[in-house]
Design a protein around this motif. Structure first.
Motif, PDB file in Angstrom:
ATOM      1  N   LEU A  13       0.816  -1.219   0.000  1.00  0.00           N
ATOM      2  CA  LEU A  13       0.000   0.000   0.000  1.00  0.00           C
ATOM      3  C   LEU A  13       0.847   1.265   0.000  1.00  0.00           C
ATOM      4  CD1 LEU A  13      -2.716  -1.028   2.623  1.00  0.00           C
ATOM      5  CD2 LEU A  13      -2.789  -1.295   0.140  1.00  0.00           C
ATOM      6  N   GLU A  14       2.116   1.140   0.385  1.00  0.00           N
ATOM      7  CA  GLU A  14       2.974   2.316   0.481  1.00  0.00           C
ATOM      8  C   GLU A  14       3.629   2.659  -0.853  1.00  0.00           C
ATOM      9  OE1 GLU A  14       2.868   3.958   3.191  1.00  0.00           O
ATOM     10  OE2 GLU A  14       1.828   2.430   4.379  1.00  0.00           O
ATOM     11  N   MET A  15       3.825   1.658  -1.706  1.00  0.00           N
ATOM     12  CA  MET A  15       4.507   1.886  -2.989  1.00  0.00           C
ATOM     13  C   MET A  15       3.488   2.351  -4.028  1.00  0.00           C
ATOM     14  SD  MET A  15       7.157  -1.342  -3.108  1.00  0.00           S
ATOM     15  CE  MET A  15       5.871  -2.587  -2.953  1.00  0.00           C
ATOM     16  N   GLU A  16       3.733   3.504  -4.615  1.00  0.00           N
ATOM     17  CA  GLU A  16       2.763   4.072  -5.547  1.00  0.00           C
ATOM     18  C   GLU A  16       3.343   4.305  -6.935  1.00  0.00           C
ATOM     19  OE1 GLU A  16       0.742   7.448  -3.979  1.00  0.00           O
ATOM     20  OE2 GLU A  16      -0.191   6.310  -2.345  1.00  0.00           O
ATOM     21  N   ASP A  17       4.457   3.677  -7.244  1.00  0.00           N
ATOM     22  CA  ASP A  17       4.976   3.801  -8.602  1.00  0.00           C
ATOM     23  C   ASP A  17       4.174   2.903  -9.539  1.00  0.00           C
ATOM     24  OD1 ASP A  17       6.842   1.130  -9.063  1.00  0.00           O
ATOM     25  OD2 ASP A  17       6.774   1.780  -6.963  1.00  0.00           O
ATOM     26  N   ASN A  54       2.021  -0.696  -8.822  1.00  0.00           N
ATOM     27  CA  ASN A  54       0.575  -0.750  -9.009  1.00  0.00           C
ATOM     28  C   ASN A  54       0.180  -1.866  -9.976  1.00  0.00           C
ATOM     29  OD1 ASN A  54       0.253   1.369  -7.280  1.00  0.00           O
ATOM     30  ND2 ASN A  54      -0.332   2.871  -8.833  1.00  0.00           N
ATOM     31  N   GLU A  55       0.949  -2.016 -11.047  1.00  0.00           N
ATOM     32  CA  GLU A  55       0.653  -3.078 -12.014  1.00  0.00           C
ATOM     33  C   GLU A  55       0.841  -4.463 -11.389  1.00  0.00           C
ATOM     34  OE1 GLU A  55       3.119  -2.347 -15.377  1.00  0.00           O
ATOM     35  OE2 GLU A  55       1.954  -0.621 -16.088  1.00  0.00           O
ATOM     36  N   ASP A  56       1.890  -4.612 -10.594  1.00  0.00           N
ATOM     37  CA  ASP A  56       2.142  -5.905  -9.948  1.00  0.00           C
ATOM     38  C   ASP A  56       1.022  -6.258  -8.962  1.00  0.00           C
ATOM     39  OD1 ASP A  56       4.477  -6.092 -11.372  1.00  0.00           O
ATOM     40  OD2 ASP A  56       5.787  -5.487  -9.713  1.00  0.00           O
ATOM     41  N   LEU A  57       0.582  -5.274  -8.177  1.00  0.00           N
ATOM     42  CA  LEU A  57      -0.489  -5.541  -7.219  1.00  0.00           C
ATOM     43  C   LEU A  57      -1.780  -5.884  -7.940  1.00  0.00           C
ATOM     44  CD1 LEU A  57      -1.622  -5.695  -4.388  1.00  0.00           C
ATOM     45  CD2 LEU A  57      -1.948  -3.218  -4.423  1.00  0.00           C
ATOM     46  N   LEU A  58      -2.082  -5.171  -9.014  1.00  0.00           N
ATOM     47  CA  LEU A  58      -3.305  -5.465  -9.747  1.00  0.00           C
ATOM     48  C   LEU A  58      -3.251  -6.854 -10.363  1.00  0.00           C
ATOM     49  CD1 LEU A  58      -6.058  -4.560 -10.726  1.00  0.00           C
ATOM     50  CD2 LEU A  58      -4.948  -3.445 -12.675  1.00  0.00           C
ATOM     51  N   ASP A  59      -2.110  -7.231 -10.926  1.00  0.00           N
ATOM     52  CA  ASP A  59      -1.966  -8.588 -11.476  1.00  0.00           C
ATOM     53  C   ASP A  59      -2.200  -9.632 -10.392  1.00  0.00           C
ATOM     54  OD1 ASP A  59      -1.427  -7.649 -14.002  1.00  0.00           O
ATOM     55  OD2 ASP A  59       0.759  -7.836 -13.824  1.00  0.00           O
ATOM     56  N   TYR A  60      -1.666  -9.376  -9.219  1.00  0.00           N
ATOM     57  CA  TYR A  60      -1.842 -10.286  -8.079  1.00  0.00           C
ATOM     58  C   TYR A  60      -3.320 -10.420  -7.718  1.00  0.00           C
ATOM     59  CZ  TYR A  60      -1.294 -11.999  -3.250  1.00  0.00           C
ATOM     60  OH  TYR A  60      -1.381 -12.717  -2.077  1.00  0.00           O
ATOM     61  N   MET A  90      -9.303  -0.432 -12.983  1.00  0.00           N
ATOM     62  CA  MET A  90      -9.449   0.263 -11.714  1.00  0.00           C
ATOM     63  C   MET A  90      -8.268   1.204 -11.435  1.00  0.00           C
ATOM     64  SD  MET A  90      -8.657  -2.764  -8.938  1.00  0.00           S
ATOM     65  CE  MET A  90      -9.267  -1.766  -7.578  1.00  0.00           C
ATOM     66  N   ASP A  91      -8.536   2.232 -10.656  1.00  0.00           N
ATOM     67  CA  ASP A  91      -7.512   3.187 -10.230  1.00  0.00           C
ATOM     68  C   ASP A  91      -6.836   2.606  -8.990  1.00  0.00           C
ATOM     69  OD1 ASP A  91      -6.038   5.278  -9.121  1.00  0.00           O
ATOM     70  OD2 ASP A  91      -7.480   6.808  -9.725  1.00  0.00           O
ATOM     71  N   VAL A  92      -5.670   2.000  -9.176  1.00  0.00           N
ATOM     72  CA  VAL A  92      -4.999   1.286  -8.084  1.00  0.00           C
ATOM     73  C   VAL A  92      -4.538   2.253  -7.002  1.00  0.00           C
ATOM     74  CG1 VAL A  92      -3.088  -0.238  -7.475  1.00  0.00           C
ATOM     75  CG2 VAL A  92      -4.306  -0.567  -9.633  1.00  0.00           C
ATOM     76  N   THR A  93      -4.046   3.413  -7.384  1.00  0.00           N
ATOM     77  CA  THR A  93      -3.586   4.385  -6.392  1.00  0.00           C
ATOM     78  C   THR A  93      -4.731   4.814  -5.480  1.00  0.00           C
ATOM     79  OG1 THR A  93      -1.842   5.214  -7.862  1.00  0.00           O
ATOM     80  CG2 THR A  93      -2.552   6.659  -6.074  1.00  0.00           C
ATOM     81  N   ALA A  94      -5.889   5.092  -6.055  1.00  0.00           N
ATOM     82  CA  ALA A  94      -7.055   5.462  -5.252  1.00  0.00           C
ATOM     83  C   ALA A  94      -7.499   4.312  -4.370  1.00  0.00           C
ATOM     84  CB  ALA A  94      -8.193   5.907  -6.167  1.00  0.00           C
ATOM     85  N   MET A  95      -7.441   3.104  -4.915  1.00  0.00           N
ATOM     86  CA  MET A  95      -7.822   1.927  -4.127  1.00  0.00           C
ATOM     87  C   MET A  95      -6.913   1.762  -2.914  1.00  0.00           C
ATOM     88  SD  MET A  95      -6.618  -1.481  -3.622  1.00  0.00           S
ATOM     89  CE  MET A  95      -5.784  -1.990  -5.117  1.00  0.00           C
ATOM     90  N   LYS A  96      -5.620   1.955  -3.089  1.00  0.00           N
ATOM     91  CA  LYS A  96      -4.675   1.825  -1.979  1.00  0.00           C
ATOM     92  C   LYS A  96      -5.003   2.829  -0.873  1.00  0.00           C
ATOM     93  CE  LYS A  96      -0.589   0.050  -4.424  1.00  0.00           C
ATOM     94  NZ  LYS A  96       0.793   0.360  -4.832  1.00  0.00           N
ATOM     95  N   ARG A  97      -5.283   4.055  -1.254  1.00  0.00           N
ATOM     96  CA  ARG A  97      -5.598   5.075  -0.256  1.00  0.00           C
ATOM     97  C   ARG A  97      -6.863   4.693   0.529  1.00  0.00           C
ATOM     98  NH1 ARG A  97      -4.718   9.165  -4.597  1.00  0.00           N
ATOM     99  NH2 ARG A  97      -2.518   9.765  -4.524  1.00  0.00           N
ATOM    100  N   GLN A  98      -7.845   4.148  -0.163  1.00  0.00           N
ATOM    101  CA  GLN A  98      -9.088   3.754   0.506  1.00  0.00           C
ATOM    102  C   GLN A  98      -8.851   2.598   1.472  1.00  0.00           C
ATOM    103  OE1 GLN A  98     -11.264   3.743  -3.500  1.00  0.00           O
ATOM    104  NE2 GLN A  98     -12.952   4.098  -2.072  1.00  0.00           N
ATOM    105  N   LEU A  99      -8.045   1.636   1.057  1.00  0.00           N
ATOM    106  CA  LEU A  99      -7.776   0.486   1.931  1.00  0.00           C
ATOM    107  C   LEU A  99      -6.970   0.895   3.162  1.00  0.00           C
ATOM    108  CD1 LEU A  99      -7.026  -2.548  -0.428  1.00  0.00           C
ATOM    109  CD2 LEU A  99      -9.206  -1.607   0.321  1.00  0.00           C
ATOM    110  N   LYS A 100      -6.017   1.787   2.983  1.00  0.00           N
ATOM    111  CA  LYS A 100      -5.219   2.268   4.118  1.00  0.00           C
ATOM    112  C   LYS A 100      -6.096   2.975   5.141  1.00  0.00           C
ATOM    113  CE  LYS A 100      -1.339   4.381   3.212  1.00  0.00           C
ATOM    114  NZ  LYS A 100      -0.363   5.271   2.530  1.00  0.00           N
TER     115      LYS A 100
END
Length: 367
Positions: free
Chosen positions: A88-92, A96-102, A125-135
């Motif tokens: 959730l901390e890495m936003e490059d 984001n692509e690796d997390l979405l693939d996972y 999906m907007d992975v960066t926005a998703m990370k902020r929401q989950l955090k």
């Protein structure tokens, strides 16, 4: 080098210490195992890593453990599948692509959190926005995981998810504590009991497939991962220590396989061949009904395998751990049924996998 976090603890005398690892989001198995061993507030529970991922209910399992920790005496160390907050901390872009693939390839705690928030997981999906929401929405869960130690140290025992390089615990590398494959097969020994999970015990015996707890008294090393979720014949194991300082270890287990009773007795076969990960690529020679005669690619071992245990991936055929071993069975023995075929059943008894060629009587859930 990121050093491991070590937590020192003093266990009171007269209390059982129950050690469980590699629950992998299988809440039902975890609850059933606690019930089977008679877990109560008089006991100490040590969770030796990997509460999360691979199974169906990672988020619910985590919350269940967090609630237990408020009401009971519970200690938990970090496993590689629990070490997720960095995602959730890495936003490059690549992260984001690796997390979405996972998330697109499996059910993870990230998927479950998104479902709870009504976020649809998709390639768009907007992975960066998703990370902020989950955090923001799951801060309590992330804080709990972030505070877990990598090693739990007591006078008589060392609990670590995957392994340690020495008993100089303050100099251990974090990554090697949470991911250390084939640790039980290494030439290493300890002055205190070192108890690990992480790597399924069934992978250590090349002739047979046995999910039982492994105890090496000479080296003071115990491995307890029964392959829950990750193996078709896997189980969730509990190591039971009668009280602090005791070496009179016992163990118990549960799985979610169908149960049956053997009607006839049979003797064990003299020899056994097994196919294990990572050498589990097979070539199908021929099929007969629900069985396939297969040749393991590296060893050349040939055996009949239930076709239901074969999976094709990227042009190759793989099998889960399987064997040609015939189990010793007494009439009336209860077994877990891994696969039924027209020639017999692949079953498990006391953690050991093998074939049974007699009659099985199913045990109903209410029996």
């Amino acid at each position: 080098m990121q050093k491991a976090a070590v937590k020192q603890v003093s266990f009171p005398k007269g209390k059982r210490i129950i050690v469980i690892s590699d629950i992998h989001g299988h809440l039902q198995n975890f609850q059933n195992l606690l019930k089977k061993v008679g877990y109560s507030k008089e006991d100490i529970l040590v969770i030796d890593g990997d509460v999360l991922e691979k199974g169906p209910q990672s988020l619910a399992t985590l919350r269940y453990v967090m609630q237990l920790a408020k009401e009971y005496t519970v200690y938990q160390v970090l496993g590689n599948n629990d070490w997720l907050w960095d995602e959730l901390e890495m936003e490059d872009k690549q992260a984001n692509e690796d997390l979405l693939d996972y998330m697109l390839s499996r059910n993870s705690i990230f998927n479950e959190m998104c479902m709870e928030l009504g976020i649809k997981v998709s390639e768009q999906m907007d992975v960066t926005a998703m990370k902020r929401q989950l955090k923001a929405a799951f801060q309590a869960e992330w804080d709990y995981l972030r505070e877990l130690p990598d090693i739990l140290e007591s006078e008589h025992y060392i609990f670590v998810h995957a392994g340690i390089e020495s008993e100089d615990l303050q100099q251990q590398e974090k990554i090697k504590c949470v991911k250390n494959d084939w640790f039980f097969s290494r030439e290493i020994s300890f002055s205190r009991w070192c108890i690990v999970g992480h790597f399924p015990t069934c992978l250590y015996d090349k002739e047979k497939i046995d999910c039982a707890v492994l105890i090496d008294r000479k080296r003071k090393l115990i491995s307890i991962d029964g392959g829950c979720v990750v193996k078709n014949s896997g189980q969730l194991n509990a190591l039971i220590i009668p009280e602090d300082g005791s070496e009179e270890f016992a163990w118990d287990c549960v799985d979610d396989l169908p149960k049956a009773v053997a009607v006839q007795a049979q003797s064990a076969s003299e020899q056994a061949h097994s196919i294990h990960w990572p050498d589990n690529v097979v070539q199908v020679i021929k099929q007969e009904g629900d069985l396939s005669l297969c040749r393991e690619e590296n060893s050349g071992i040939e055996m009949w395998i239930p076709s239901s245990l074969l999976v094709e991936w990227r042009g190759k055929m793989y099998t889960d751990e399987t064997t040609d071993y015939q189990l010793e069975i007494d009439a009336g023995d209860e077994v877990s049924v891994v696969a039924r075929t027209s020639r017999g059943a692949l079953v498990k008894r006391n953690g050991l996998l093998g074939w049974y060629f007699g009659t099985l009587e199913d045990i109903t859930e209410n029996k």
